[in-house]
Design an enzyme around this catalytic site. Sequence first.
Site, PDB file in Angstrom:
ATOM      1  N   ASP A 197      29.294 -24.240   6.884  1.00  0.00           N
ATOM      2  CA  ASP A 197      28.622 -24.030   5.608  1.00  0.00           C
ATOM      3  C   ASP A 197      28.717 -25.286   4.736  1.00  0.00           C
ATOM      4  O   ASP A 197      29.819 -25.767   4.430  1.00  0.00           O
ATOM      5  CB  ASP A 197      29.244 -22.841   4.876  1.00  0.00           C
ATOM      6  N   ILE A 198      27.569 -25.801   4.331  1.00  0.00           N
ATOM      7  CA  ILE A 198      27.529 -27.051   3.566  1.00  0.00           C
ATOM      8  C   ILE A 198      28.187 -26.884   2.205  1.00  0.00           C
ATOM      9  O   ILE A 198      28.854 -27.800   1.701  1.00  0.00           O
ATOM     10  CB  ILE A 198      26.064 -27.531   3.415  1.00  0.00           C
TER      11      ILE A 198
END
Length: 287
Positions: free
Chosen positions: A242-243
């Site tokens: 997840d960025i």
Amino acid sequence: MWEERIRIEPPYDFDRVLDRLSMDPLHHVRLEEREVSIPLRNQNNDPFVVTVKGMGTKTAPEFLLSGKSDKDFAIKETMRIFQWDFSLVDVQTHFRSTNIAEIFEAHDGTPIVLEFSLYGCLMKCIIHQQLNLKFAHTLTERFVHTFGEKIDGVWFYPAPEKVAQLDYSDLRELQFSGRKAEYVIDTSKLIAEGKINLEELQNMEDAAILKELVKIRGVGPWTVQNLLLFGLGRPNLFPFADIGIQNALKKHFQLERKPTFEEMEILSKEWSPYLSYASLYLWRSIE
């Protein structure tokens, strides 16, 4: 019309809950009134609305629930969605001596709140894949407004049986990519045909759910992890890819670049068995 007052163990910051819920334009949140109306379906799949109003404080949380039908079922579902039977005291105590203690102190009493339906959660996860948040919300809103239904001012996701009957072109007209249109409709067909039973997931281990769902075309680990976290409320999940989490870690630890998966494993080692709460609080730290 029925009403029910519920008191729970503190801390529980309902104002932060409402703030985060209000980020999704499909949610019927009234911040000034400290209320949210939630769409539910009973065991016969009939839709109805329950309103949750904050009456207390973070240190003395109390809520007023109200609705027109299905009182017992509504209370049980609302308890599950808002995680009112889960003690945040243990979470806060655990993180007090970790390397992200400052974040937990700043967001004290913030719970994990579940999506209002498992199917809606899965559709939202698929639609949000690889999109910036603003357009992801826009696309999801178009999907629900076009094929869902509105009751007492509250939007309900369409049933999988309805989505299964759509043509890919129906979603393409809403600016879905060709592949995403296929993923949404084909996954809905599997659910409508009984080849995927979302309710059975409640009784399965995380690893077994991941192994089963990634077989579906268009459903990868990120999608399953988000379903486990926000659909099923599993407490020990950390989506490494997840960025947002990567950016939060970069900011908190003052790194020159986003951390590698190996670095994330080292940083997060002491957060178990509450990795899901670490994920939420890291997201909150940059939202």
